[in-house]
Design an enzyme around this catalytic site. Structure first.
Site, PDB file in Angstrom:
ATOM      1  N   LYS A   1     -11.202  -9.059   5.711  1.00  0.00           N
ATOM      2  CA  LYS A   1     -11.764  -7.726   5.948  1.00  0.00           C
ATOM      3  C   LYS A   1     -12.460  -7.248   4.673  1.00  0.00           C
ATOM      4  CE  LYS A   1     -10.630  -3.024   7.251  1.00  0.00           C
ATOM      5  NZ  LYS A   1      -9.542  -2.034   7.290  1.00  0.00           N
TER       6      LYS A   1
ATOM      7  N   TYR B   1       0.817  -1.209   0.000  1.00  0.00           N
ATOM      8  CA  TYR B   1       0.000   0.000   0.000  1.00  0.00           C
ATOM      9  C   TYR B   1       0.859   1.271   0.000  1.00  0.00           C
ATOM     10  CZ  TYR B   1      -3.095   3.696   1.571  1.00  0.00           C
ATOM     11  OH  TYR B   1      -3.778   4.881   1.671  1.00  0.00           O
TER      12      TYR B   1
ATOM     13  N   ASP C   1      -8.225  -3.554  -1.137  1.00  0.00           N
ATOM     14  CA  ASP C   1      -9.395  -2.783  -1.558  1.00  0.00           C
ATOM     15  C   ASP C   1      -9.004  -1.497  -2.290  1.00  0.00           C
ATOM     16  OD1 ASP C   1      -9.678  -0.452   0.863  1.00  0.00           O
ATOM     17  OD2 ASP C   1      -8.605  -2.271   1.391  1.00  0.00           O
TER      18      ASP C   1
END
Length: 522
Positions: A375, A268, A303
């Site tokens: 998640k 990320y 995500d």
């Protein structure tokens, strides 16, 4: 129960390819240290506080010491040998005293050798082991509280964000959220903190779109949630962000203050904060070793890929990243039960069969990682400001979570990505989740996609595309794949990015008792 009839050989090949793709990066991470790893180690050894007299603002003592060691003798042998040698040489009582003397220009750091190196190494090991004992006690305390207060009666756990900028106001929102049904409270960080190469000190009241991650803020929120946990009759978990340039330090502070989950993705920071890839991989390995020791569930960030790339075309990149994150986590000692792999409900709702594709992608993640507390992330990219449509979309998202047995469900809000949600928005969002989970009950027990139907075929397609991409990554290298924009369309070359100057290749004789004790499980 398996619903997708995935080919075991294909799944095994995917994991084998992910391990092959990850191995050169793991080797690279083992061969390097960073300024953040060295600071995290000294934090475990007991250094605290900051120089409050500096004209440019407070400077953490740990930064002062590590920066000066690097200036005097380099970090190739680690920070602990020079630091603990100087501590003895100057007859100082603590690392904080050493930092004060360093700031006053009274210390000249050197790398000790022979008997002096042995003495410094023993002293450092003793100090770091004491810090790890605090982490161990916190893990045991969490287990006791969960046993006494109980976990939520159902899964998925409801995960809600607070983000006021003021830790005292965050406490009010967090406790009210727990009373309204939230099981996990995430205190989102102040905008830009991931790019700070230091961790601020003390309680803070001036964050931007979030609250600064500091040890004192962690302590304040954990204490507040412990109190509200007794009130609501279940253990309420606390989340923050172990990412950015201080990833290892924040992981240590989380362990020292008994946080329960941390955002901690392997890529990320590279992709979305332009942090140097090598810096990130070195830091994430150490931080995950700390999380494994502390029993902290990590949440990965797949995500985010779907907010910049198309959620249908790029679905396989999420699966590839999940497999890579799994491999990096396992190598660092994290078991499946601490591996909160991320994925998201981000397909354009105007597409035909968008809901069926979301089901397929969520089921694929669930069946590939059956023991991981996945998640599940709500829609953001296609939230338009039409709050009625947004509320309906969040209801569909919650239904997919219930149908596919996700472990952690981040509460979606109808104003998500449009404005900062009001407290009333959060209350309505929690009501949406409660209604869907209660109404659906154990609907997943009854859900059986047709063996040759759309959902099963889509899941098999995405897995096949993931295997093809992993084969290419094994051929060209993961760092090359990142540089070419494979994940989230972000192109990040390995020799660029923020924090690159904080990466140091280890010399023969490098000493880091934290790494040694974490790897040995002592």
């Amino acid at each position: 129960m398996a619903l997708l009839d995935l080919d075991g050989e294909v799944v095994g090949r995917a994991r084998a390819l992910a391990a092959r793709a990850a191995e050169p990066v793991i080797t690279l991470a083992r061969a390097h240290t960073t300024v953040a790893v060295e600071r995290a180690t000294l934090r475990l050894a007991g250094i605290t506080g900051a120089d409050t007299t500096h004209r440019a603002g407070d400077v953490p003592w740990v930064n002062r010491v590590v920066d000066t060691i690097r200036e005097h003798c380099g970090l190739e042998h680690g920070a602990v040998l020079p630091a603990f040698h100087a501590l003895r040489e100057h007859d100082l009582g603590s690392l904080t005293e050493l930092a004060e003397a360093t700031a006053a220009g009274q210390v000249r750091f050197t790398v000790p050798t022979g008997k002096q190196a042995e003495r410094a190494g023993r002293a450092a090991r003793t100090a770091v082991a004491k810090g790890l004992r605090t982490v161990d006690r916190n893990r045991a305390q969490r287990d006791k509280l969960v046993a006494r207060l109980g976990d939520p009666a159902r899964r998925p756990w409801i995960y809600l964000i607070v983000a006021t900028g003021d830790i005292d106001e965050d406490v009010v929102q967090a406790c009210n959220a727990a009373r309204a049904g939230a099981d996990v409270i995430a205190v989102i960080r102040s905008t830009g903190q991931s790019l700070l190469d230091y961790v601020p000190e003390g309680a803070t009241h001036h964050g931007f779109a979030g609250t600064y991650a500091t040890q004192e803020n962690f302590r304040i929120m954990r204490a507040a949630l412990d109190e509200v946990s007794k009130e609501v009759g279940r253990y309420v978990r606390l989340t923050n962000y172990a990412s950015g340039l201080c990833m290892p330090e924040i992981a240590v502070l989380a362990g020292l203050e008994r946080l329960d989950m941390m955002l901690n993705d392997s890529m990320y920071g590279i992709l979305f904060r332009d942090i140097n890839p090598i810096r990130t991989f070195v830091d994430q390995r150490f931080s995950r070793q700390v999380h494994a020791r502390a029993g902290i569930i990590i949440n990965t960030g797949e995500d985010n890929y779907l907010t910049t790339a198309d959620a249908v075309e790029a679905a396989h990149t999420v699966t590839v990243s999940q497999l890579l994150n799994e491999r990096f986590a396992h190598e660092a000692g994290l078991p499946d039960e601490l591996l909160g792999l991320g994925h998201a409900f981000e397909i354009n709702p105007d597409l035909a069969d968008s809901f069926r594709m979301e089901l397929a992608h969520a089921l694929l993640a669930r069946e590939l990682f059956p023991d991981a507390p996945l998640k599940w992330m709500p829609p953001t990219k296609h939230m338009t400001g039409d709050v009625f449509k947004g509320y309906l979309l969040d209801g569909f998202f919650n239904l997919v979570g219930a149908l596919t047995g996700q472990g952690i469900l981040l509460v979606g809000m109808m104003t998500e990505a449009v404005v900062t949600p009001f407290l009333s928005d959060r209350d309505l969002a929690l009501a949406n989740v409660r209604y869907v989970l209660n109404a659906a009950g154990n609907l997943h027990e009854d859900f059986r996609p047709a063996p040759d139907g759309f959902i099963v075929k889509r899941a098999h397609q995405v897995l096949g595309e993931a295997v093809d991409l992993l084969e290419r990554i094994c051929r060209d290298g993961l760092l090359t794949a990142i540089a070419e924009g494979t994940f989230g369309l972000m192109k990040r070359p390995p020799d660029a990015g923020k924090g690159a100057d904080g990466v140091v290749e280890k010399a023969d004789g490098y000493v880091n008792p934290a790494s040694e004790l974490l790897e040995a499980g002592q």
